[in-house]
Design a protein around this motif. Structure first.
Motif, PDB file in Angstrom:
ATOM      1  N   PHE A 124      28.773  15.155  20.793  1.00  0.00           N
ATOM      2  CA  PHE A 124      28.098  14.795  22.033  1.00  0.00           C
ATOM      3  C   PHE A 124      26.717  14.176  21.793  1.00  0.00           C
ATOM      4  O   PHE A 124      25.955  13.984  22.737  1.00  0.00           O
ATOM      5  N   GLY A 125      26.377  13.883  20.550  1.00  0.00           N
ATOM      6  CA  GLY A 125      25.070  13.311  20.250  1.00  0.00           C
ATOM      7  C   GLY A 125      23.936  14.303  20.365  1.00  0.00           C
ATOM      8  O   GLY A 125      22.768  13.903  20.421  1.00  0.00           O
ATOM      9  N   ALA A 126      24.257  15.600  20.385  1.00  0.00           N
ATOM     10  CA  ALA A 126      23.228  16.631  20.544  1.00  0.00           C
ATOM     11  C   ALA A 126      22.512  16.869  19.215  1.00  0.00           C
ATOM     12  O   ALA A 126      23.135  16.862  18.145  1.00  0.00           O
ATOM     13  N   THR A 127      21.230  17.119  19.298  1.00  0.00           N
ATOM     14  CA  THR A 127      20.403  17.251  18.100  1.00  0.00           C
ATOM     15  C   THR A 127      20.890  18.364  17.180  1.00  0.00           C
ATOM     16  O   THR A 127      20.949  18.197  15.960  1.00  0.00           O
ATOM     17  N   HIS A 128      21.266  19.506  17.763  1.00  0.00           N
ATOM     18  CA  HIS A 128      21.664  20.632  16.909  1.00  0.00           C
ATOM     19  C   HIS A 128      22.934  20.321  16.131  1.00  0.00           C
ATOM     20  O   HIS A 128      23.144  20.857  15.041  1.00  0.00           O
ATOM     21  N   GLU A 129      23.802  19.443  16.669  1.00  0.00           N
ATOM     22  CA  GLU A 129      25.006  19.056  15.933  1.00  0.00           C
ATOM     23  C   GLU A 129      24.638  18.313  14.647  1.00  0.00           C
ATOM     24  O   GLU A 129      25.197  18.589  13.572  1.00  0.00           O
ATOM     25  N   PHE A 130      23.718  17.378  14.772  1.00  0.00           N
ATOM     26  CA  PHE A 130      23.285  16.626  13.596  1.00  0.00           C
ATOM     27  C   PHE A 130      22.627  17.546  12.572  1.00  0.00           C
ATOM     28  O   PHE A 130      22.870  17.421  11.359  1.00  0.00           O
ATOM     29  N   VAL A 131      21.805  18.463  13.051  1.00  0.00           N
ATOM     30  CA  VAL A 131      21.087  19.358  12.139  1.00  0.00           C
ATOM     31  C   VAL A 131      22.063  20.269  11.400  1.00  0.00           C
ATOM     32  O   VAL A 131      21.938  20.480  10.186  1.00  0.00           O
ATOM     33  N   LEU A 132      23.047  20.806  12.114  1.00  0.00           N
ATOM     34  CA  LEU A 132      24.042  21.666  11.465  1.00  0.00           C
ATOM     35  C   LEU A 132      24.808  20.897  10.386  1.00  0.00           C
ATOM     36  O   LEU A 132      25.024  21.399   9.279  1.00  0.00           O
ATOM     37  N   GLN A 133      25.234  19.678  10.712  1.00  0.00           N
ATOM     38  CA  GLN A 133      25.964  18.872   9.742  1.00  0.00           C
ATOM     39  C   GLN A 133      25.078  18.523   8.551  1.00  0.00           C
ATOM     40  O   GLN A 133      25.513  18.580   7.397  1.00  0.00           O
ATOM     41  N   ARG A 134      23.839  18.146   8.835  1.00  0.00           N
ATOM     42  CA  ARG A 134      22.908  17.834   7.745  1.00  0.00           C
ATOM     43  C   ARG A 134      22.777  19.013   6.792  1.00  0.00           C
ATOM     44  O   ARG A 134      22.862  18.856   5.564  1.00  0.00           O
ATOM     45  N   ASP A 135      22.585  20.209   7.346  1.00  0.00           N
ATOM     46  CA  ASP A 135      22.343  21.375   6.508  1.00  0.00           C
ATOM     47  C   ASP A 135      23.572  21.745   5.681  1.00  0.00           C
ATOM     48  O   ASP A 135      23.450  22.205   4.549  1.00  0.00           O
ATOM     49  N   ILE A 136      24.762  21.532   6.243  1.00  0.00           N
ATOM     50  CA  ILE A 136      25.979  21.781   5.466  1.00  0.00           C
ATOM     51  C   ILE A 136      26.076  20.802   4.306  1.00  0.00           C
ATOM     52  O   ILE A 136      26.331  21.176   3.155  1.00  0.00           O
ATOM     53  N   MET A 137      25.844  19.520   4.594  1.00  0.00           N
ATOM     54  CA  MET A 137      26.041  18.499   3.567  1.00  0.00           C
ATOM     55  C   MET A 137      24.899  18.431   2.560  1.00  0.00           C
ATOM     56  O   MET A 137      25.041  17.814   1.506  1.00  0.00           O
ATOM     57  N   LEU A 138      23.791  19.081   2.874  1.00  0.00           N
ATOM     58  CA  LEU A 138      22.766  19.221   1.842  1.00  0.00           C
ATOM     59  C   LEU A 138      23.261  20.095   0.693  1.00  0.00           C
ATOM     60  O   LEU A 138      22.614  20.182  -0.349  1.00  0.00           O
ATOM     61  N   GLY A 139      24.412  20.717   0.897  1.00  0.00           N
ATOM     62  CA  GLY A 139      25.050  21.467  -0.179  1.00  0.00           C
ATOM     63  C   GLY A 139      25.751  20.604  -1.210  1.00  0.00           C
ATOM     64  O   GLY A 139      26.187  21.109  -2.257  1.00  0.00           O
ATOM     65  N   PHE A 140      25.891  19.300  -0.946  1.00  0.00           N
ATOM     66  CA  PHE A 140      26.478  18.413  -1.957  1.00  0.00           C
ATOM     67  C   PHE A 140      25.609  18.420  -3.216  1.00  0.00           C
ATOM     68  O   PHE A 140      24.381  18.377  -3.144  1.00  0.00           O
ATOM     69  N   GLN A 141      26.260  18.439  -4.352  1.00  0.00           N
ATOM     70  CA  GLN A 141      25.550  18.421  -5.628  1.00  0.00           C
ATOM     71  C   GLN A 141      25.300  17.002  -6.119  1.00  0.00           C
ATOM     72  O   GLN A 141      24.733  16.805  -7.197  1.00  0.00           O
ATOM     73  N   MET A 142      25.729  16.023  -5.346  1.00  0.00           N
ATOM     74  CA  MET A 142      25.539  14.620  -5.676  1.00  0.00           C
ATOM     75  C   MET A 142      24.922  13.910  -4.471  1.00  0.00           C
ATOM     76  O   MET A 142      24.934  14.450  -3.359  1.00  0.00           O
ATOM     77  N   PRO A 143      24.375  12.714  -4.649  1.00  0.00           N
ATOM     78  CA  PRO A 143      23.810  11.982  -3.500  1.00  0.00           C
ATOM     79  C   PRO A 143      24.888  11.650  -2.469  1.00  0.00           C
ATOM     80  O   PRO A 143      26.053  11.463  -2.822  1.00  0.00           O
ATOM     81  N   TRP A 144      24.470  11.561  -1.219  1.00  0.00           N
ATOM     82  CA  TRP A 144      25.403  11.197  -0.150  1.00  0.00           C
ATOM     83  C   TRP A 144      24.669  10.396   0.919  1.00  0.00           C
ATOM     84  O   TRP A 144      23.503  10.629   1.200  1.00  0.00           O
ATOM     85  N   VAL A 145      25.359   9.421   1.478  1.00  0.00           N
ATOM     86  CA  VAL A 145      24.781   8.604   2.545  1.00  0.00           C
ATOM     87  C   VAL A 145      25.679   8.694   3.770  1.00  0.00           C
ATOM     88  O   VAL A 145      26.867   9.025   3.666  1.00  0.00           O
ATOM     89  N   THR A 146      25.107   8.387   4.931  1.00  0.00           N
ATOM     90  CA  THR A 146      25.812   8.612   6.192  1.00  0.00           C
ATOM     91  C   THR A 146      25.706   7.405   7.109  1.00  0.00           C
ATOM     92  O   THR A 146      24.624   6.836   7.277  1.00  0.00           O
TER      93      THR A 146
END
Length: 282
Positions: free
Chosen positions: A96-118
């Motif tokens: 829905f474009g809500a800020t908390h959705e982006f933040v939750l996804q960001r925090d999960i994917m900060l778990g990648f051990q390699m670089p990632w772009v979106t």
């Protein structure tokens, strides 16, 4: 009076601060805590890590909206491989474009051990989503170089702009074409919505493809959006578009580009770690 103020001010302040707990931040508030401008950060890492490489492996995921547990599983699975140089997310982090959705996804994917772009997805454009995306990740149109391969990442979510802005932005492609980074020998293009989808500006679809083919040795294109794995050739010109499944399927595509020009793709779907469908193209 001054003495009374000194005695009562701490009490009033305490009441105000407790009252703040009664107010919730609006879901479309664009103020973001934590890491920002992540694409620029990770592009620098990709450029540095793959500077001399002509063979590389990357994962392509997309449409993680709503599926947080599944996204965590994909992050863990890709990390466990130990051979992935970087990850591209094809957009639709939010529903829905809500800020908390982006933040939750960001925090999960900060778990990648390699670089990632979106990339930016069509759902990411809802509400103030594009503004939040730009704060956390950056410009919706960007590129990076991995070894001798140029990766072009584009906003193709035309319907979300009511044709009021140039989407896709051909001037961005034209400027990049005139200022190619040194050492580029191959090109890969990633987008959320592919040509001839109803959300693409199909008035310029053929021109768009002609622009892409002007870049050095266009290998293939990537897209998400439709939530299922498909290999399609919309222009019947030998350029294949690889569409990755959504996170609900715990699916992603693993690409290996070799120095001799071969591209190997492996689809991982369902039970992660199991190859669902291999494809090799010369």
């Amino acid at each position: 009076m001054r003495k009374l103020f000194k005695l009562t001010f701490p009490l009033l302040l305490s009441c105000f601060l407790h009252a703040c707990d009664m107010f919730e931040i609006h879901p479309y508030d664009t103020r973001v805590k934590g890491e920002k401008n992540l694409n620029e950060k990770f592009i620098r890492q990709i450029n540095d890590n793959l500077k001399e490489k002509k063979t590389m492996r990357f994962a392509f995921i997309s449409d993680t909206q709503r599926w947080y547990d599944e996204t965590e599983d994909m992050v863990a699975d890709i990390n466990a491989r130990g051979d992935v140089d970087f990850v591209i997310h094809g957009g639709d982090l939010s529903d829905f474009g809500a800020t908390h959705e982006f933040v939750l996804q960001r925090d999960i994917m900060l778990g990648f051990q390699m670089p990632w772009v979106t990339l930016l997805g069509n759902h990411d454009c809802l509400g103030t989503g594009e503004d939040v995306f730009e704060v956390i990740w950056g410009d919706p149109n960007f590129y990076f170089q991995a070894g001798n391969v140029l990766f072009i990442c584009l906003n193709t979510n035309c319907m979300e702009y009511d044709y009021s802005e140039p989407v896709p932005d051909l001037s961005f492609l034209e400027k990049l074409m005139k200022n190619l980074p040194e050492g580029v020998e191959k090109t890969v293009v990633a987008m959320h919505v592919s040509p001839y989808d109803r959300e693409f500006n199909n008035n310029v679809a053929n021109v768009f493809q002609l622009y892409l083919k002007e870049f050095p040795n266009l290998q293939f294109c990537l897209n998400g959006h439709a939530h299922k794995y498909v290999i399609h050739e919309p222009f019947n010109d030998g350029i294949f578009y690889y569409q990755t499944p959504c996170a609900k399927e715990r699916g992603y595509i693993l690409f290996t580009i070799t120095e001799d020009g071969k591209t190997t793709t492996l689809l991982f779907s369902g039970d992660l770690g199991n190859i669902n469908r291999p494809l090799i193209r010369d």
